[in-house]
Design a protein around this motif. Structure first.
Motif, PDB file in Angstrom:
ATOM      1  N   VAL A 143      12.135  -2.905   4.428  1.00  0.00           N
ATOM      2  CA  VAL A 143      11.410  -1.834   5.138  1.00  0.00           C
ATOM      3  C   VAL A 143      10.744  -0.845   4.178  1.00  0.00           C
ATOM      4  O   VAL A 143      11.127   0.332   4.122  1.00  0.00           O
ATOM      5  N   PRO A 144       9.731  -1.261   3.403  1.00  0.00           N
ATOM      6  CA  PRO A 144       9.002  -0.285   2.588  1.00  0.00           C
ATOM      7  C   PRO A 144       8.447   0.831   3.491  1.00  0.00           C
ATOM      8  O   PRO A 144       8.172   0.602   4.668  1.00  0.00           O
ATOM      9  N   THR A 145       8.313   2.011   2.928  1.00  0.00           N
ATOM     10  CA  THR A 145       7.907   3.200   3.695  1.00  0.00           C
ATOM     11  C   THR A 145       6.594   2.985   4.457  1.00  0.00           C
ATOM     12  O   THR A 145       6.460   3.376   5.615  1.00  0.00           O
ATOM     13  N   LEU A 177       2.010   8.621   4.487  1.00  0.00           N
ATOM     14  CA  LEU A 177       0.676   9.204   4.301  1.00  0.00           C
ATOM     15  C   LEU A 177       0.460   9.595   2.832  1.00  0.00           C
ATOM     16  O   LEU A 177      -0.603   9.331   2.262  1.00  0.00           O
ATOM     17  N   VAL A 178       1.478  10.199   2.221  1.00  0.00           N
ATOM     18  CA  VAL A 178       1.391  10.560   0.795  1.00  0.00           C
ATOM     19  C   VAL A 178       1.133   9.303  -0.047  1.00  0.00           C
ATOM     20  O   VAL A 178       0.291   9.300  -0.941  1.00  0.00           O
ATOM     21  N   GLU A 179       1.840   8.222   0.265  1.00  0.00           N
ATOM     22  CA  GLU A 179       1.657   6.968  -0.481  1.00  0.00           C
ATOM     23  C   GLU A 179       0.222   6.464  -0.397  1.00  0.00           C
ATOM     24  O   GLU A 179      -0.371   6.052  -1.403  1.00  0.00           O
ATOM     25  N   VAL A 180      -0.344   6.505   0.802  1.00  0.00           N
ATOM     26  CA  VAL A 180      -1.701   5.985   0.999  1.00  0.00           C
ATOM     27  C   VAL A 180      -2.746   6.877   0.323  1.00  0.00           C
ATOM     28  O   VAL A 180      -3.659   6.399  -0.345  1.00  0.00           O
ATOM     29  N   VAL A 181      -2.591   8.191   0.472  1.00  0.00           N
ATOM     30  CA  VAL A 181      -3.578   9.120  -0.093  1.00  0.00           C
ATOM     31  C   VAL A 181      -3.482   9.165  -1.617  1.00  0.00           C
ATOM     32  O   VAL A 181      -4.489   9.229  -2.327  1.00  0.00           O
ATOM     33  N   ASP A 182      -2.249   9.102  -2.142  1.00  0.00           N
ATOM     34  CA  ASP A 182      -2.057   9.234  -3.587  1.00  0.00           C
ATOM     35  C   ASP A 182      -2.064   7.903  -4.337  1.00  0.00           C
ATOM     36  O   ASP A 182      -2.531   7.825  -5.468  1.00  0.00           O
ATOM     37  N   GLY A 183      -1.518   6.855  -3.702  1.00  0.00           N
ATOM     38  CA  GLY A 183      -1.505   5.550  -4.353  1.00  0.00           C
ATOM     39  C   GLY A 183      -0.181   5.168  -4.995  1.00  0.00           C
ATOM     40  O   GLY A 183       0.055   4.006  -5.298  1.00  0.00           O
ATOM     41  N   ARG A 184       0.693   6.147  -5.249  1.00  0.00           N
ATOM     42  CA  ARG A 184       2.015   5.848  -5.833  1.00  0.00           C
ATOM     43  C   ARG A 184       3.047   5.664  -4.726  1.00  0.00           C
ATOM     44  O   ARG A 184       2.856   6.153  -3.619  1.00  0.00           O
ATOM     45  N   ARG A 185       4.146   5.003  -5.056  1.00  0.00           N
ATOM     46  CA  ARG A 185       5.275   4.980  -4.120  1.00  0.00           C
ATOM     47  C   ARG A 185       5.769   6.403  -3.940  1.00  0.00           C
ATOM     48  O   ARG A 185       5.722   7.205  -4.871  1.00  0.00           O
ATOM     49  N   PHE A 186       6.277   6.719  -2.761  1.00  0.00           N
ATOM     50  CA  PHE A 186       6.647   8.100  -2.460  1.00  0.00           C
ATOM     51  C   PHE A 186       7.671   8.652  -3.453  1.00  0.00           C
ATOM     52  O   PHE A 186       7.519   9.759  -3.970  1.00  0.00           O
ATOM     53  N   GLY A 187       8.710   7.857  -3.766  1.00  0.00           N
ATOM     54  CA  GLY A 187       9.742   8.304  -4.708  1.00  0.00           C
ATOM     55  C   GLY A 187       9.181   8.585  -6.092  1.00  0.00           C
ATOM     56  O   GLY A 187       9.589   9.532  -6.764  1.00  0.00           O
ATOM     57  N   ALA A 188       8.219   7.755  -6.516  1.00  0.00           N
ATOM     58  CA  ALA A 188       7.592   7.950  -7.840  1.00  0.00           C
ATOM     59  C   ALA A 188       6.754   9.226  -7.845  1.00  0.00           C
ATOM     60  O   ALA A 188       6.765  10.003  -8.808  1.00  0.00           O
ATOM     61  N   TYR A 189       6.031   9.456  -6.751  1.00  0.00           N
ATOM     62  CA  TYR A 189       5.210  10.672  -6.620  1.00  0.00           C
ATOM     63  C   TYR A 189       6.102  11.918  -6.714  1.00  0.00           C
ATOM     64  O   TYR A 189       5.793  12.869  -7.455  1.00  0.00           O
ATOM     65  N   ILE A 190       7.205  11.901  -5.941  1.00  0.00           N
ATOM     66  CA  ILE A 190       8.165  13.024  -5.948  1.00  0.00           C
ATOM     67  C   ILE A 190       8.678  13.281  -7.376  1.00  0.00           C
ATOM     68  O   ILE A 190       8.730  14.415  -7.846  1.00  0.00           O
ATOM     69  N   ARG A 191       9.041  12.202  -8.071  1.00  0.00           N
ATOM     70  CA  ARG A 191       9.617  12.310  -9.408  1.00  0.00           C
ATOM     71  C   ARG A 191       8.600  12.857 -10.410  1.00  0.00           C
ATOM     72  O   ARG A 191       8.899  13.717 -11.229  1.00  0.00           O
ATOM     73  N   GLU A 192       7.355  12.341 -10.315  1.00  0.00           N
ATOM     74  CA  GLU A 192       6.348  12.713 -11.318  1.00  0.00           C
ATOM     75  C   GLU A 192       5.691  14.064 -11.034  1.00  0.00           C
ATOM     76  O   GLU A 192       5.246  14.747 -11.955  1.00  0.00           O
TER      77      GLU A 192
END
Length: 375
Positions: A143-145, A177-192
């Motif tokens: 179940v990917p986000t 939505l964050v994943e689609v707009v930004d391009g990174r996996r959500f967890g990676a976006y949060i971390r970076e």
């Protein structure tokens, strides 16, 4: 703050296995107190650095993550959600006819990006719905986000978007939505973008082996047995690759307090790491409820509070009976943790426990008043 330490001790002698509070005033930790047992079976006292499920306090970080993209002009609150997640273009909605019969109709209003933040999209919190069970089977339990969001779009809405308030899977869709707009996996976006820059080393959707060794047992209070019973795991985690924007993060008291305190400081940490602008923090803690929605937003412990972009926000002292100033904001989690952020007083409170059936309506308003009475 003797009253605060006495209150925490009272909770742990009552039914909460352990409790901890950290109060930061103008970037100085003025009190840090914990009591009780992290493991009831082994009678281990609670210690520093232990990791626990923060559940819905994840929502604050998910909203900050998405608001960063709004600040960068990558999306707007008033954009239709379907501009980014096309599966939400033609939604069905459940309508109750005068005779009480339910009918499924085409929704007249589009879901807007803002509806995800404000819990007004029309979703439910039914994590066992047919479409979500189906996506778990199709992805072999991963179940990917993004796949979750596609599946949820097949379920009919409970009401026309933007007309009512319902606590729901809105912020889980926001993560997609964050994943689609930004391009990174959500967890990676949060971390970076958030946890890394703030120096938060223990906040994540998945733990390392070393972190796993610090994960606390979780309990659920069974009223019929009159005691807490061990209940580990996170029921909101729908798959092995699912990064739940609504309830998926694990953290520690010290770690999450770094994030909360940056919001108290209008979006910038004491050492100058900026995660949001002051203007966006103010928009986040503005009450976005209409009069119609206020009737749906009726939890006892939230009397006198409005709802902003993913946070409760203090709107009426007369109704709340709360000693905090208007505009004090935050949220809480299923196992009982709570965040208080108050830019006007320069106050941050991180309260933690790890007990489902958490007694929030009793604990949270009292805790807040004790802190403010002693400020």
């Amino acid at each position: 703050m003797k009253a605060l330490t006495e209150f925490i001790d009272r909770l742990t002698s009552w039914r909460i296995p352990w409790a901890e509070v950290m109060v930061i005033h103008r970037n100085e930790t003025v009190i840090r107190y914990r009591s009780g047992l992290s493991n009831l079976e082994e009678e281990t006292p609670i210690e520093e650095g232990r990791i626990f499920n923060i559940y819905s306090m994840t929502k604050i970080m998910t909203c900050v993550a998405a608001l960063k993209l709004v600040e960068q002009g990558k999306m707007l609150l008033n954009d239709p959600l379907s501009a980014y997640l096309p599966e939400y273009a033609d939604m069905n909605v459940r309508k109750r006819l005068p005779g009480g019969k339910l009918e499924i109709e085409r929704a007249k209003k589009p879901i807007l990006v803002r509806d995800l933040f404000t819990m007004t999209a029309g979703f439910s919190y039914d994590i066992g719905s047919p479409s979500l069970k189906e996506v778990a089977e199709q992805t072999n339990g991963r179940v990917p986000t993004r796949a979750f969001a596609e599946a949820l779009a097949k379920e009919p809405l409970l009401f026309e978007p933007g007309t009512r308030w319902n606590y729901s899977l809105c912020h889980d869709v926001l993560a997609a939505l964050v994943e689609v707009v930004d391009g990174r996996r959500f967890g990676a976006y949060i971390r970076e973008e958030i946890t890394g820059p703030l120096g938060m080393k223990d906040t994540a959707f998945d733990l390392s082996e070393e972190q796993q060794s610090r994960l606390l047992p979780q309990y659920e209070y069974k009223d019929e047995q009159g005691r807490p019973v061990r209940k580990d795991g996170n029921g909101y985690r729908l798959g092995t690759e699912y990064e739940s924007g609504g309830a998926g993060l694990l953290s520690t008291v010290s770690d999450y307090a770094l994030f909360l305190n940056a919001l108290t400081n209008k979006g910038t940490s004491p050492d100058g790491v900026r995660i949001l602008s002051p203007a966006m923090v103010d928009l986040m803690r503005t009450d976005h409820l209409t009069d119609r929605m206020r009737g749906d937003y009726n939890w006892e412990q939230l009397k006198g509070y409005g709802y902003g972009l993913g946070v409760r926000t203090h709107a009426s002292k007369a109704q709340s009976g709360s000693l905090s100033p208007l505009g004090e904001f935050g949220w809480s989690g299923a196992a009982g943790c709570m965040a208080i952020m108050d830019p006007d007083s320069g106050l941050t409170v991180m309260y933690a426990q790890h007990l489902l059936n958490n007694q929030e309506p009793y604990i949270h308003p009292r805790l807040r008043n004790i802190v403010y009475a002693n400020l």
